[in-house]
Motif scaffolding. Structure first.
Motif, PDB file in Angstrom:
ATOM      1  N   TRP A 172       0.739  -1.632  -0.081  1.00  0.00           N
ATOM      2  CA  TRP A 172       0.145  -0.190  -0.024  1.00  0.00           C
ATOM      3  C   TRP A 172       0.933   1.419  -0.504  1.00  0.00           C
ATOM      4  O   TRP A 172       2.518   1.643   0.587  1.00  0.00           O
ATOM      5  N   GLN A 173       0.403   1.939  -1.234  1.00  0.00           N
ATOM      6  CA  GLN A 173       1.296   3.600  -0.881  1.00  0.00           C
ATOM      7  C   GLN A 173       0.060   4.931  -1.104  1.00  0.00           C
ATOM      8  O   GLN A 173      -0.312   4.808  -2.644  1.00  0.00           O
ATOM      9  N   ARG A 174      -0.346   5.152   0.019  1.00  0.00           N
ATOM     10  CA  ARG A 174      -1.565   5.985  -0.334  1.00  0.00           C
ATOM     11  C   ARG A 174      -0.532   7.530  -0.960  1.00  0.00           C
ATOM     12  O   ARG A 174       0.399   7.680  -0.206  1.00  0.00           O
ATOM     13  N   PHE A 175      -1.552   8.168  -1.451  1.00  0.00           N
ATOM     14  CA  PHE A 175      -0.882   9.503  -2.193  1.00  0.00           C
ATOM     15  C   PHE A 175      -2.190  10.425  -2.311  1.00  0.00           C
ATOM     16  O   PHE A 175      -2.112  12.240  -2.161  1.00  0.00           O
ATOM     17  N   ASN A 176      -3.980  10.258  -1.793  1.00  0.00           N
ATOM     18  CA  ASN A 176      -4.679  11.130  -2.182  1.00  0.00           C
ATOM     19  C   ASN A 176      -5.664  10.241  -1.477  1.00  0.00           C
ATOM     20  O   ASN A 176      -6.456  10.254  -1.814  1.00  0.00           O
ATOM     21  N   GLY A 177      -6.155  11.084  -0.404  1.00  0.00           N
ATOM     22  CA  GLY A 177      -7.177  10.599   0.647  1.00  0.00           C
ATOM     23  C   GLY A 177      -7.151   9.182   1.094  1.00  0.00           C
ATOM     24  O   GLY A 177      -5.759   8.891   1.321  1.00  0.00           O
ATOM     25  N   GLY A 178      -7.981   8.255   0.786  1.00  0.00           N
ATOM     26  CA  GLY A 178      -8.121   6.780   0.383  1.00  0.00           C
ATOM     27  C   GLY A 178      -7.446   6.476  -0.399  1.00  0.00           C
ATOM     28  O   GLY A 178      -7.975   5.253  -0.799  1.00  0.00           O
ATOM     29  N   ILE A 179      -7.043   7.268  -1.560  1.00  0.00           N
ATOM     30  CA  ILE A 179      -6.627   6.508  -2.913  1.00  0.00           C
ATOM     31  C   ILE A 179      -4.933   6.115  -2.647  1.00  0.00           C
ATOM     32  O   ILE A 179      -4.099   7.152  -2.535  1.00  0.00           O
ATOM     33  N   GLY A 180      -4.650   4.873  -3.310  1.00  0.00           N
ATOM     34  CA  GLY A 180      -3.289   4.466  -3.541  1.00  0.00           C
ATOM     35  C   GLY A 180      -2.277   3.965  -3.909  1.00  0.00           C
ATOM     36  O   GLY A 180      -4.001   3.365  -5.170  1.00  0.00           O
ATOM     37  N   PHE A 181      -1.643   2.708  -4.528  1.00  0.00           N
ATOM     38  CA  PHE A 181      -0.734   2.109  -5.447  1.00  0.00           C
ATOM     39  C   PHE A 181      -1.428   0.288  -4.352  1.00  0.00           C
ATOM     40  O   PHE A 181      -0.914   0.669  -3.103  1.00  0.00           O
ATOM     41  N   HIS A 182      -1.674  -0.371  -4.703  1.00  0.00           N
ATOM     42  CA  HIS A 182      -2.010  -1.685  -4.388  1.00  0.00           C
ATOM     43  C   HIS A 182      -2.049  -2.752  -5.115  1.00  0.00           C
ATOM     44  O   HIS A 182      -2.681  -2.653  -6.316  1.00  0.00           O
ATOM     45  N   GLU A 183      -1.997  -3.449  -4.334  1.00  0.00           N
ATOM     46  CA  GLU A 183      -1.287  -5.384  -5.082  1.00  0.00           C
ATOM     47  C   GLU A 183      -2.886  -5.405  -5.451  1.00  0.00           C
ATOM     48  O   GLU A 183      -3.946  -5.676  -4.574  1.00  0.00           O
ATOM     49  N   THR A 184      -3.015  -5.790  -7.177  1.00  0.00           N
ATOM     50  CA  THR A 184      -5.121  -6.129  -7.452  1.00  0.00           C
ATOM     51  C   THR A 184      -5.088  -7.301  -6.427  1.00  0.00           C
ATOM     52  O   THR A 184      -4.323  -8.255  -5.953  1.00  0.00           O
ATOM     53  N   THR A 185      -6.390  -7.309  -6.157  1.00  0.00           N
ATOM     54  CA  THR A 185      -7.764  -8.478  -5.088  1.00  0.00           C
ATOM     55  C   THR A 185      -8.352  -8.929  -6.166  1.00  0.00           C
ATOM     56  O   THR A 185      -9.274 -10.048  -5.499  1.00  0.00           O
TER      57      THR A 185
END
Length: 296
Positions: A240-253
């Protein structure tokens, strides 16, 4: 009286003979289940339901007289000629020298062209005809981007992914000094730049679905965790790498190439890319998003 007694004995012998013969043959009509007079069909042991005790007494097989053993008649070995190879087939069966041959897809020429432009997947011939080299290159491409099945066939998903990657313009990303994570929302691709140079080539992503469109703009990573729990959606978000509020990069589930769905705004990544993006990122790394996902 002698003649009558002899006649009775002959009739009795005939009845015994007929009854004995009937016990050696199965009559499918005699049993509603087609088991021939109560004998269990071949393979019945594989249909056990787990209940103990077997069948009810009135359904169990009755003892029967074993069938006499017959001597096999002497036969002459039969010599058969192997069938000739089928002519006119589009694709040959694999041989030890041809283990990569695979089916040709409806986007063969287009995929060959895109793979030739992308490079790194092997030699391809841009002629619209499947070959061993083309097959190996397409399989390698499918394995890299988790396109299932990775069978070497140039189908719609392979075509779509190759087209998006080959047409991604990395110069659209406003990357200055330091590390910048770039996302093309229109192409649904992402890449990483450092000091103005590409250090991680474009790869596929999936962003916010309709109603949860991922916004374009420039942001900075402000939180990083190897695994973050999502309270609203009750799911773990790896890398997880967050950058905008609750939005971020992460591995897809979920399966990334299911385009009928999407995230709730996050940038979904394949496992390999999520690990690499996490290795390259740090608190303060720039994130630049351009365009808009079609249909959002």
């Amino acid at each position: 009286m002698r003649h009558t007694g002899l006649t009775v004995r002959i009739v009795a012998l005939a009845v015994v003979t007929l009854v004995g013969a009937g016990g050696c043959a199965l009559d499918p009509q005699a049993d509603p289940g087609g088991t021939g007079g109560g004998l269990a069909p071949v393979g019945n042991a594989e249909q056990v339901s787990g209940a103990s005790g077997g069948a009810p007494p009135d359904q169990r097989a009755q003892p029967t007289t074993p069938a006499p053993t017959l001597k096999a008649a002497a036969t002459t070995p039969r010599v058969t000629t192997p069938p000739k190879p089928e002519r006119g087939r589009r694709f040959a069966n694999p041989t030890p020298q041809n283990m990569t041959r695979c089916e040709q897809g409806e986007y063969q020429r287009e995929v060959e062209g895109y793979l030739a432009r992308l490079g790194g997947f092997g030699t391809v011939s841009v002629n619209g005809r499947q070959s061993d080299a083309d097959c190996a290159a397409i399989k390698k491409f499918q394995q890299r981007y988790d396109i299932r099945p990775a069978a070497g066939r140039a189908g719609p998903t392979t075509y779509d992914v190759a087209k998006r990657l080959a047409n991604t313009d990395t110069s659209r990303c406003n990357a200055g000094s330091g590390t910048t994570f770039c996302v093309d929302l229109t192409k649904q691709t992402t890449w990483v730049m450092r000091d103005g140079k590409v250090v991680a080539k474009p790869t596929v992503t999936r962003t916010g679905m309709s109603g949860y469109a991922t916004p374009s703009g420039t942001y900075k990573i402000n939180l990083r965790k190897l695994k973050e729990w999502s309270d609203p959606y009750d799911v773990w978000l790896p890398y997880w790498q967050r950058f905008n509020g609750g939005i971020g990069f992460h591995e897809t589930t979920t399966y990334l190439h299911n385009s009928s769905i999407g995230s709730h705004g996050c940038i979904n990544l394949l496992h390999t890319d999520a690990v690499r993006w996490y290795e390259l990122g740090s608190i303060g790394s720039r994130v630049t998003l351009v365009g808009r996902r079609p249909g959002t």
